[in-house]
Each structure stands twice: as C-alpha cells, then as structure tokens.
Design a protein around this motif. Structure first.
Motif, PDB file in Angstrom:
ATOM      1  N   GLN A  83      90.151  17.330  -8.654  1.00  0.00           N
ATOM      2  CA  GLN A  83      90.386  18.626  -9.293  1.00  0.00           C
ATOM      3  C   GLN A  83      89.331  19.652  -8.902  1.00  0.00           C
ATOM      4  OE1 GLN A  83      90.420  17.699 -13.464  1.00  0.00           O
ATOM      5  NE2 GLN A  83      92.476  16.828 -13.411  1.00  0.00           N
ATOM      6  N   VAL A  84      88.070  19.241  -8.911  1.00  0.00           N
ATOM      7  CA  VAL A  84      86.980  20.155  -8.552  1.00  0.00           C
ATOM      8  C   VAL A  84      87.145  20.627  -7.111  1.00  0.00           C
ATOM      9  CG1 VAL A  84      84.484  20.302  -8.127  1.00  0.00           C
ATOM     10  CG2 VAL A  84      85.336  19.295 -10.260  1.00  0.00           C
ATOM     11  N   PHE A  85      87.438  19.713  -6.207  1.00  0.00           N
ATOM     12  CA  PHE A  85      87.593  20.082  -4.799  1.00  0.00           C
ATOM     13  C   PHE A  85      88.775  21.039  -4.606  1.00  0.00           C
ATOM     14  CE2 PHE A  85      85.546  15.773  -3.483  1.00  0.00           C
ATOM     15  CZ  PHE A  85      84.299  16.246  -3.837  1.00  0.00           C
ATOM     16  N   ILE A  86      89.861  20.796  -5.322  1.00  0.00           N
ATOM     17  CA  ILE A  86      91.015  21.691  -5.239  1.00  0.00           C
ATOM     18  C   ILE A  86      90.642  23.082  -5.755  1.00  0.00           C
ATOM     19  CG2 ILE A  86      93.312  22.158  -6.206  1.00  0.00           C
ATOM     20  CD1 ILE A  86      93.804  19.084  -6.034  1.00  0.00           C
ATOM     21  N   GLN A  87      89.890  23.133  -6.848  1.00  0.00           N
ATOM     22  CA  GLN A  87      89.455  24.428  -7.392  1.00  0.00           C
ATOM     23  C   GLN A  87      88.554  25.181  -6.419  1.00  0.00           C
ATOM     24  OE1 GLN A  87      87.744  23.559 -11.213  1.00  0.00           O
ATOM     25  NE2 GLN A  87      89.740  23.263 -12.176  1.00  0.00           N
ATOM     26  N   LEU A  88      87.884  24.434  -5.558  1.00  0.00           N
ATOM     27  CA  LEU A  88      87.039  25.056  -4.534  1.00  0.00           C
ATOM     28  C   LEU A  88      87.863  25.567  -3.353  1.00  0.00           C
ATOM     29  CD1 LEU A  88      84.058  22.528  -4.479  1.00  0.00           C
ATOM     30  CD2 LEU A  88      84.041  24.865  -5.375  1.00  0.00           C
ATOM     31  N   THR A  94      93.377  16.667   1.235  1.00  0.00           N
ATOM     32  CA  THR A  94      91.987  16.498   1.652  1.00  0.00           C
ATOM     33  C   THR A  94      91.100  16.254   0.445  1.00  0.00           C
ATOM     34  OG1 THR A  94      92.341  17.884   3.590  1.00  0.00           O
ATOM     35  CG2 THR A  94      90.067  17.586   2.884  1.00  0.00           C
ATOM     36  N   ALA A  95      91.367  16.962  -0.653  1.00  0.00           N
ATOM     37  CA  ALA A  95      90.581  16.788  -1.873  1.00  0.00           C
ATOM     38  C   ALA A  95      90.651  15.344  -2.362  1.00  0.00           C
ATOM     39  CB  ALA A  95      91.070  17.745  -2.955  1.00  0.00           C
ATOM     40  N   ALA A  96      91.846  14.764  -2.369  1.00  0.00           N
ATOM     41  CA  ALA A  96      92.016  13.379  -2.825  1.00  0.00           C
ATOM     42  C   ALA A  96      91.307  12.410  -1.877  1.00  0.00           C
ATOM     43  CB  ALA A  96      93.492  13.038  -2.938  1.00  0.00           C
ATOM     44  N   ALA A  97      91.419  12.641  -0.583  1.00  0.00           N
ATOM     45  CA  ALA A  97      90.768  11.758   0.397  1.00  0.00           C
ATOM     46  C   ALA A  97      89.250  11.842   0.278  1.00  0.00           C
ATOM     47  CB  ALA A  97      91.213  12.123   1.811  1.00  0.00           C
ATOM     48  N   ASP A  98      88.733  13.055   0.117  1.00  0.00           N
ATOM     49  CA  ASP A  98      87.288  13.226  -0.019  1.00  0.00           C
ATOM     50  C   ASP A  98      86.773  12.652  -1.334  1.00  0.00           C
ATOM     51  OD1 ASP A  98      87.158  14.389   2.466  1.00  0.00           O
ATOM     52  OD2 ASP A  98      86.967  16.447   1.719  1.00  0.00           O
TER      53      ASP A  98
END
Length: 128
Positions: A83-88, A94-98
């Motif tokens: 969620q944080v990566f998506i908000q960024l 990619t967010a899920a993989a990272d």
C-alpha cells in the motif's frame, strides 16, 4: 523466532490462500508458488514436525499458533508495504514484488515507524 525467508514465504502463502479460498492443500501451494510437488511436500513435513501446521486426513492444512504468528507478521508487512509503495506512485505489480523482497529484512523498528506513519495520515512523504 528465527526461521528462513523461504519458510516465511510458505507460511505467508498458506495464510493468504486460506483467506482467499478458505481451505488450503499442498497442491494449492504448488500452484501459487510454482514449486515442485516434492519440494512442497518436504516443506509441509518439516512444518508439521516443528509444530507450525497440521494436516487432516484429507490433506487440508491448518496453521498452528506458531505458524499463524509468523504468517500474520509477514503477510501484514506485505500488505502495508504494498500500500505504501502504491501511494508513492509505484505500479501495483511492482509494489507487491518489492514488498515481498523487503518484508523479510526490514527491522521491527522501521516497520513500526512506517505503520505509525501510514496510520496517522501524516503529511505526504517529503524529499530528503
């Protein structure tokens, strides 16, 4: 509680599959992770012997409290970091993989700060 990243991934997968489908069997883990049947079978045997899971006569897997605790910790990290990566602005894939890469190595201190920041709805992240 010190187990390897691969074991955390297995337990997290069992939890995720249970939440998505209700019941989990080894073959479900094979399909989800793309591992061989023998590899998953060996892992499940080791988890049973170490008290992380139990399997009924029909092959359905249940997380025992120690396995549930590990799975929940990793899966909660995965969901929040995604969620944080998506908000960024990172794409969901990619967010899920990272998040999967980071969830195992991030310190509890750093994760708790990220969680508090996300829960507080504080100001957007600012450049350093």
């Amino acid at each position: 509680m010190n187990i390897h990243e691969s074991a955390e991934d297995y337990l997290e997968t069992i939890l995720k599959l249970r939440e998505d489908h209700g019941m989990v069997r080894s073959i479900d883990i094979v399909h989800e992770l793309g591992f061989s049947k023998p590899s998953v079978s060996i892992a499940m045997r080791n988890f049973r012997e170490n008290g992380y899971i139990q399997m009924d006569d029909d092959g359905y897997i249940t997380l025992l409290p120690p396995g549930e605790e590990i799975a929940r910790r990793i899966y909660d990290r995965h969901k929040l970091l995604t969620q944080v990566f998506i908000q960024l602005g990172v794409s969901p894939e990619t967010a899920a993989a990272d998040a999967c890469k980071v969830e195992h190595d991030l310190s509890n201190e750093t994760f708790e700060k990220i969680k508090a920041h996300a829960a507080g709805g504080n100001c957007p992240l600012k450049p350093i």
